[in-house]
Structure formats: C-alpha cells, structure tokens
Design a protein around this motif. Structure first.
Motif, PDB file in Angstrom:
ATOM      1  N   ILE A 658      46.835  57.894  47.576  1.00 45.45           N
ATOM      2  CA  ILE A 658      46.735  56.986  46.506  1.00 45.45           C
ATOM      3  C   ILE A 658      46.705  55.504  46.619  1.00 45.45           C
ATOM      4  CG2 ILE A 658      48.491  55.592  44.912  1.00 45.45           C
ATOM      5  CD1 ILE A 658      50.933  57.186  45.265  1.00 45.45           C
ATOM      6  N   GLU A 659      45.219  55.406  46.087  1.00 46.29           N
ATOM      7  CA  GLU A 659      44.611  54.187  46.136  1.00 46.29           C
ATOM      8  C   GLU A 659      44.641  53.185  45.130  1.00 46.29           C
ATOM      9  OE1 GLU A 659      39.400  52.624  47.005  1.00 46.29           O
ATOM     10  OE2 GLU A 659      40.032  55.028  46.428  1.00 46.29           O
ATOM     11  N   ASN A 660      44.662  51.657  45.537  1.00 43.78           N
ATOM     12  CA  ASN A 660      44.460  51.071  44.615  1.00 43.78           C
ATOM     13  C   ASN A 660      42.807  49.917  44.699  1.00 43.78           C
ATOM     14  OD1 ASN A 660      45.209  48.337  42.745  1.00 43.78           O
ATOM     15  ND2 ASN A 660      46.784  47.824  43.786  1.00 43.78           N
ATOM     16  N   ILE A 661      42.110  50.509  43.752  1.00 46.07           N
ATOM     17  CA  ILE A 661      40.588  49.854  43.990  1.00 46.07           C
ATOM     18  C   ILE A 661      40.534  48.663  43.550  1.00 46.07           C
ATOM     19  CG2 ILE A 661      40.554  52.433  43.516  1.00 46.07           C
ATOM     20  CD1 ILE A 661      39.112  51.034  41.187  1.00 46.07           C
ATOM     21  N   LEU A 662      41.873  47.654  42.637  1.00 50.22           N
ATOM     22  CA  LEU A 662      41.683  46.642  41.436  1.00 50.22           C
ATOM     23  C   LEU A 662      42.846  45.858  42.380  1.00 50.22           C
ATOM     24  CD1 LEU A 662      40.045  47.219  38.269  1.00 50.22           C
ATOM     25  CD2 LEU A 662      38.776  46.691  40.269  1.00 50.22           C
ATOM     26  N   PRO A 663      43.321  45.425  43.361  1.00 46.06           N
ATOM     27  CA  PRO A 663      44.989  44.915  44.109  1.00 46.06           C
ATOM     28  C   PRO A 663      44.814  43.294  43.804  1.00 46.06           C
ATOM     29  CG  PRO A 663      43.658  45.142  45.729  1.00 46.06           C
ATOM     30  CD  PRO A 663      42.659  46.318  45.032  1.00 46.06           C
ATOM     31  N   ASP A 664      43.817  42.892  42.908  1.00 42.91           N
ATOM     32  CA  ASP A 664      43.937  41.496  43.002  1.00 42.91           C
ATOM     33  C   ASP A 664      43.219  40.964  40.696  1.00 42.91           C
ATOM     34  OD1 ASP A 664      44.176  40.501  45.081  1.00 42.91           O
ATOM     35  OD2 ASP A 664      41.158  40.619  45.765  1.00 42.91           O
ATOM     36  N   ASP A 665      43.454  42.507  40.458  1.00 45.36           N
ATOM     37  CA  ASP A 665      43.059  42.150  38.968  1.00 45.36           C
ATOM     38  C   ASP A 665      44.107  43.023  38.072  1.00 45.36           C
ATOM     39  OD1 ASP A 665      40.668  41.482  39.126  1.00 45.36           O
ATOM     40  OD2 ASP A 665      40.065  42.970  40.213  1.00 45.36           O
ATOM     41  N   ARG A 666      44.670  42.733  36.910  1.00 49.93           N
ATOM     42  CA  ARG A 666      45.669  43.232  36.350  1.00 49.93           C
ATOM     43  C   ARG A 666      44.337  44.103  34.743  1.00 49.93           C
ATOM     44  NH1 ARG A 666      49.883  40.118  31.796  1.00 49.93           N
ATOM     45  NH2 ARG A 666      50.084  41.817  30.163  1.00 49.93           N
ATOM     46  N   ILE A 667      45.071  45.232  35.311  1.00 47.90           N
ATOM     47  CA  ILE A 667      44.518  46.982  34.364  1.00 47.90           C
ATOM     48  C   ILE A 667      45.803  46.947  33.311  1.00 47.90           C
ATOM     49  CG2 ILE A 667      43.352  48.558  34.326  1.00 47.90           C
ATOM     50  CD1 ILE A 667      41.199  46.221  35.605  1.00 47.90           C
ATOM     51  N   ASP A 668      45.237  46.765  31.641  1.00 42.78           N
ATOM     52  CA  ASP A 668      46.760  46.978  30.786  1.00 42.78           C
ATOM     53  C   ASP A 668      46.217  48.997  30.734  1.00 42.78           C
ATOM     54  OD1 ASP A 668      47.698  44.856  31.081  1.00 42.78           O
ATOM     55  OD2 ASP A 668      45.806  44.173  29.707  1.00 42.78           O
ATOM     56  N   CYS A 669      44.554  48.642  30.243  1.00 38.54           N
ATOM     57  CA  CYS A 669      45.111  50.193  30.104  1.00 38.54           C
ATOM     58  C   CYS A 669      42.850  50.905  30.303  1.00 38.54           C
ATOM     59  CB  CYS A 669      44.453  50.152  27.975  1.00 38.54           C
ATOM     60  SG  CYS A 669      46.150  50.361  27.182  1.00 38.54           S
TER      61      CYS A 669
END
Length: 756
Positions: A658-669
């Motif tokens: 598992i990798e979080n590629i945008l840890p500082d952002d909020r992605i909804d869809c």
C-alpha cells in the motif's frame, strides 16, 4: 509530485433532460425576459430566451461547498430585473446569495439559521421576499427573519414561537403580510398542529390568526392539521392551498409537503382584502373523493390554475377555473383531457407503465405576459402548458438545459454497442451510444417498466457487453429490485432469480428488496465473465454475511464465506466487493470498520480471507470512498477516501503493498481511461497542492494537470471515469448537474438538442 499548467477543457452533458424535482418557478412581474426555477439538488436555473435553453447558475460551485446546489427560496427585485436573491444550504454551510447580473456572479453571505433545499418542506413557498429595500425570509429553523442591509445583519420576527415557515406573502405596498407555518410550536398534543396561518399589518411586529381549515383526523395520518402550501392573488381575491400530512416516514411534524411521501387531504380557501385586512370568503376546494393535497396555484383576472399533489389514485390533476374558483374544469388527469408532446424519451408513457410520469406538482405559474401559457413543476422536471385560452391544451416537458439527475457511478466500455454506462438515482441507469445522442430509455424490464436507483454495475474488459447492475424496484411495483443482467451492453435487461433459502438473514433482505424503492446491493463479475457476485443489501449497507455467487445467471446460488486473519468466521460488518480485471480467481472486498479493512479471495469468491494491513486509512461513513481498478495490471487498485491522500494497493501472492502517493492532499474520486502511450490515463477530483478541481495524470500519479477552471466545477461529484476508447475524454457523475463529459477544448463538439 508535480502540478503542471492547466489544460483547457470544455464540458457538456450526456443529455437526459429534467429528471429531478423542480421546487419553484419565478417569473419577474414586469420583465418578460426574466424567468428562474429552483431545484432541490441542482441549484438555480435562468432561462435564456435568445438560445431557448435553461442556464445552470451553479457551475462555479465546488463539491466541498455545495450549498448553492440546495436552494430553498428565491426572490427578485420588481424594479430591477438584474437582481437575484436566494437562500440555500446543506445545514453546515448556509447562505443568502445575492447577484446584480442575473446570477452570472453571486456573492454568498452567511445566514443565521440552518437551511436545506433538499429536505421536507422544500416544495412550498415562496419563503423569500424583497420589498422596499428589505429582505424577508421564512426559514425552516428560525422562523421569520429580515434584513435591511442585504444580509449583512438579520433581525427576528416572532410568530408565536413557530420556527418552520411554509410561506410568506406581501401585498404590492408591503403593508400586509401573510405567513404559513407547520404549527408545531403551538401543537396541543404533539400530534395535532397548532394554528398554521397568520397575518400582520404592522411590519411583522405582531401577528393575528387568519382563518384556516380545522384539523381532520385522516386514517393512517401521523399528524393532523392543514399547512399552507402556496398563495396567489388577483384583483378580487387571494387563494391559499393547504395540505395535511399522511403517514410521515421522516421529518416529524416538519413534514407537510409532497416530499413526505404521502398527503391525506387538502383544501383551497378564498379570501378578500377588506380595509387592508384579509378575511376568509369561501372554501373553493374542488369536489374529489380521492385523498390528496392541494399545492400549486396561480391566478390572474381571467383564470386560476390549481394542482393536486400526492393524489393517491390516478395521479395528480390540474384544474382551471374562470369564475374565481366557483367551479373547476379538469385540464389534465393522467393522460386525459389534454394532448401531450413527450419530447424527452424516458418520459414516454410506454416506459412508465403506460401512465403519466407527472407527479409532485407543487407549483404552477401562469405567465404574466402570455395568458395562453403556464409552467408547472414535477418530480421529474419542468412542464409547459399552452392553449389555455383556446381550449386546445398541449402539455410538454420544458427541460432543455435542465440536467438535475443524481448520478452515483459512471463507466465507459472498451468496445461494444454502448460507450457510457450510467448509474443514477431515481431513474436507475442509462446506456449511451455516444456523447451526443439521447438514450431512449433507462434500465427497464422486457415490458419497458423502469428500474430505479442502481448503486453500481460491473462488466469485464473481455466481455463489456455482459453487464450486471443492482437496481431498486420502482414505486409502482411494476419492477422488483434485485440483480439484473444485460448481454447487449446495457440495451436490454433481465432480472435474475433471487438467492433464496441460503439463510434467514439473506431471505429477510430479499423480502425487503421486493418492496418498492429499497437498495438491492453491490455486484461484481469475474474476469472471465462466468461468475457473478452479489452483496445483498435489502436496505443500507452490504453485509459480509449476505454475499452470494452464481455461475449460471441465477439458476442456483452459493454463499461466500468471510474469514478473519486467524481463520475464524469473520464478524458481521459492511463490505463492498470487487473483481480483478485479469485474474478470474481473484476478488477482493473493502470492509467498512473503524479504519479500512481488506479481504481477498483467491478461489473465485468462495472464501474471503482478511488481510492484515498496517494502515490508518480512514473509511468514511456510508462507504463514501471511491475505488478504481487499474486497467492495465492485475491485482492493482486505487482508493480515494475523500479525507486524506490517494492510495495504491497491489495484491501479490503473499502480501499487499500500500502506498499513499498524495499524503498531503484530499482526493474524492478516481477513475482510469485510455492513455497516451502504454500507461492508462488517471483522472481524479479533489484538492491537489491546495487547489480544488479535476486533474489528469499520464504517469500514474507522479504529475498532474488541472483540466477545469473555476467556472467549471459543477457542484457535487460522485464518480469520475476516463473514456476507455479515446484519450483525454472523461465523464463526471455529478450529484448536482447530471452526467457530464469533458474534452480538450480544441477537440470539443457539443450539439444542443432542442426538445420543443
């Protein structure tokens, strides 16, 4: 991660037409080119008389502040047609909105009460007035409030403690006010409504009761008493419509309009103005033995138009009177009395059980400038009446530009007859051949009777013509909810047999699914298209104890078993099930527990085993996360939880990475489509580097480019999907403005269909 310069895109709708609840119609009293409607989830529309289309005024609204998509009340300045006022909110963010250019630019000002344009009572009105420089608002939660400085500050007018106002009205001079309310604050017993109609002649400093119908104890009614719905006047009289609640399923005593699901009775009262005071004149209710409320009413010196609402047998009626309500002539009852032009395909009677799709007529307005025409609202869009003076009455949808459907999921196919598969609330689903053609009918059985409110669909990359979907049965009972299957890419459907006899839990859920308008579940199809998996719902949520599979299109069913990390039978909780695009043996399930959980099946869904994953991925309430399988790789999927980050999962033989590629952002869809080269294109919605928008990535999330601007935001976004056949084209399943698609500007072609 890099954020590149924006790419210019243009947007259009895959046209459905109407589809949602238009809650109010507002003509400007003196300017014949100013006309608005408000909707329950789709914001405000203004009519463009030059282009003969409705213009959506909430394009600048983001999914993170969608208040403008839920308008409750609208007012105009009778001396300045460019001015527009409306109140809106989602209870968390509540505003007075002001525009000086007919809604092209809108200023939001916080308002000191909770508002929601998509909750009970939304169908009544009007609640907002602009008179002599003062704004008056009849709220749902704080009674009547008013402002002398365009919403910078507000004062309260006490209406005997009543907080839930159904309408306010003023005479042309602003001296006489009439207000309707729910009667809850003055209920004698918590069941019977207190008085619901009042007037004021001293600028709202004090109120006096105005004659209203006395409460009647109707059979099966939850609350008793009549609530004012609408008010109209001509040079001789005022007319007020009333409705009494039926069996209230939600909303308590605040449920008094058509959107409560039922009404037990109604009245139409006529009043005179004598010495500046309203006086009851006569009960002018039409003779009708069928229980119903009365709501929409409009008058001029030549005629009155009146509508029933929630009429229990035969559907709603529209009446006309030319003698001040002394007698009534029916001009619409079902498909009788008038001619119809069903210029929107899915509204045709053959797709609605042979009947009229018109329902929830809570507002009707005679044109102030053409006595031959009127508009009325419905739960499925706006309609026009012509021929009122000649007697040759024609009724037709008046919905060009109105796209007010709530879309829950959208998919594109790699090949096959239909290119876009649309999963939608209320109307079930549509299959579109291309971006510029209308779909003839939404998902329906062999008789043309529609299914409603699918939650998802699934198909394989190898056989995209073979699609399973999970609809509810419609309100009439002509279709039953369950699992439906198409073998022609969504053009025709058959309902599979139910998996009865497996367990009492599943049987109970199936019994509930047989009822109208109940969630049926979530589905997945194996990569080879030979196994269909169904998480049976029967209400909210998809239990891991109610997951079944079939290898013979529902002739027989088996139950999937869920095991925890220790090999024991897992405890019951909600899951969403998914298949792999390439490995027919591989399925997985997302578990909705405190944090996100994961189950994997390597035996074609017979058994799911919990995988221990060290992660704190938040799982939002009601499964409001979005998952997309990467179309070029087996075992890889991406998850956007709408809270923090964008997560990549890769299922290997013995582990899950598992990798979080945008840890500082909020992605909804998140969704995928055809790429430039070998990699698929990734599409996301949310915030990246502090900027809200829609984004494309050609390198699996290493870099993004924004593909919208601040005027292209379209409110609530529920799903995004790239086109699997053409690079740079994608679809948006919005909850505010229908089903949309975007293309790079230099390649965009948009054909506007004219329905009338």
């Amino acid at each position: 991660m890099k954020l590149f310069s924006p790419i210019q895109y243009e947007y259009g709708n895959l046209k459905i037409g109407g589809g949602g609840f238009v809650t109010g119609i507002t003509f400007h009293p003196t300017d014949n080119r100013t006309l608005y409607i408000r909707t329950d989830i789709g914001g405000i529309y203004r009519y463009d008389f030059d282009k003969n289309t409705w213009v959506y005024l909430a394009s600048k609204v983001t999914a993170h502040d969608p208040a403008q998509t839920y308008p409750l009340a609208l007012a105009l300045d009778e001396n300045d047609p460019d001015k527009l006022f409306f109140t809106c909110g989602d209870k968390h963010l509540n505003y007075l909105c002001v525009s000086s250019d007919k809604g092209e630019n809108i200023t939001q000002k916080p308002i000191p009460c909770n508002i929601h344009g998509n909750e009970v009572g939304r169908a009544t009105g009007d609640r907002l007035l602009y008179k002599n420089g003062r704004l008056y608002f009849g709220s749902q939660t704080a009674g009547i409030i008013y402002s002398d400085d365009m919403g910078e500050s507000w004062q309260y007018a006490d209406l005997f403690g009543e907080k839930n106002i159904s309408l306010i009205w003023s005479d042309s001079e602003g001296k006489l006010f009439i207000a309707g309310c729910s009667g809850e604050a003055n209920s004698p017993d918590g069941v019977t409504r207190g008085h619901t109609l009042y007037y004021s002649t001293d600028g709202l400093k004090s109120f006096l009761p105005l004659t209203a119908p006395k409460p009647v104890r109707y059979e099966k009614a939850t609350y008793y008493g009549f609530v004012p719905q609408r008010i109209t006047g001509d040079s001789k009289y005022l007319y007020i419509t009333f409705a009494s609640s039926g069996e209230v399923f939600y909303g308590g005593m605040g449920a008094y309009a058509c959107d409560t699901g039922s009404l037990s009775g109604g009245k139409v009262y006529r009043y005179r103005i004598e010495n500046g005071v309203p006086v009851f004149n006569k009960d002018t209710t039409p003779a009708d033995e069928t229980p119903c409320g009365y709501s929409g009413i409009s008058s001029n010196d030549e005629m009155i138009l009146l509508s029933t609402v929630c009429r229990k047998k035969g559907g709603d009626i529209i009446y006309k009177s030319t003698d001040n309500g002394e007698s009534w002539q029916i001009i619409m009852n079902g498909l009788d009395y008038s001619r119809f032009d069903w210029n929107i395909p899915y509204m045709k009677p053959r797709y609605n059980g042979g009947g009229n799709c018109v329902h929830w007529i809570s507002d009707i307005k005679l044109s102030p400038f053409d006595c031959d025409k009127a508009l009325f609202n419905t739960g499925t869009g706006l309609f026009m009446i012509t021929g009122l003076t000649s007697g040759d009455v024609l009724i037709k949808p008046f919905c060009v530009g109105i796209e007010e459907t709530v879309h829950l999921n959208v998919y594109t196919t790699p090949h096959g007859t239909n290119r876009v598969i649309d999963i939608i609330g209320d109307l079930g689903g549509f299959a579109f051949k291309d971006y510029d053609s209308e779909c003839e009918n939404s998902f329906a059985n062999e008789k043309g009777d529609r299914y409603i409110t699918c939650l998802n669909a699934d198909f394989t990359l190898q056989r995209p013509e073979y699609i399973a979907a999970t609809p509810r049965g419609n309100w009439t009972g002509r279709t039953k909810g369950g699992l439906i299957l198409s073998k022609d890419c969504g053009t025709t459907w058959k309902r599979l047999s139910m998996p009865r006899g497996i367990s009492k839990l599943i049987d109970d859920k199936l019994d509930n699914i047989e009822k109208p308008n109940v969630d049926s579940g979530w589905t997945a199809i194996s990569a080879d298209g030979k196994r269909i998996l169904w998480a049976v719902a029967g209400g909210r949520g998809f239990s891991n104890k109610a997951v079944c599979y079939t290898d013979n299109e529902g002739e027989s069913w088996q139950q999937s078993v869920f095991m925890d990390c220790k090999g024991n039978t897992a405890e019951e909780h909600n899951v969403k099930i998914f298949s792999d695009y390439y490995d027919s043996e591989l399925f997985f399930a997302i578990a909705e527990i405190e944090n996100l959980g994961l189950y994997i099946s390597r035996d074609k869904s017979k058994t799911f085993k919990e995988v221990s994953i060290k992660t704190d991925i938040k799982c939002p309430r009601y499964a409001h996360y979005r998952l997309a399988r990467q179309p070029d790789k087996s075992g890889v999927f991406w998850l956007a939880n709408g809270i923090n980050g964008l997560y990549r999962f890769e299922i290997n033989d013995g582990s899950v990475q598992i990798e979080n590629i945008l840890p500082d952002d909020r992605i909804d869809c998140i969704g995928f489509g055809k790429g430039k080269d070998k990699l698929p294109a990734m599409y996301v919605t949310g915030n990246i580097c502090g900027e809200y928008g829609f984004f494309i990535s050609d390198d699996m999330g290493k870099s993004f480019a924004r593909i919208n601007n601040d005027c292209q935001q379209f409110g609530v976004i529920n799903s995004i999907c790239g086109d699997m056949r053409e690079y740079g084209v994608f679809c948006l399943a919005t909850g505010s403005h229908g089903l949309m698609f975007g293309r790079q500007k230099c390649r965009f072609v948009n054909h506007i269909g004219h329905y009338y």
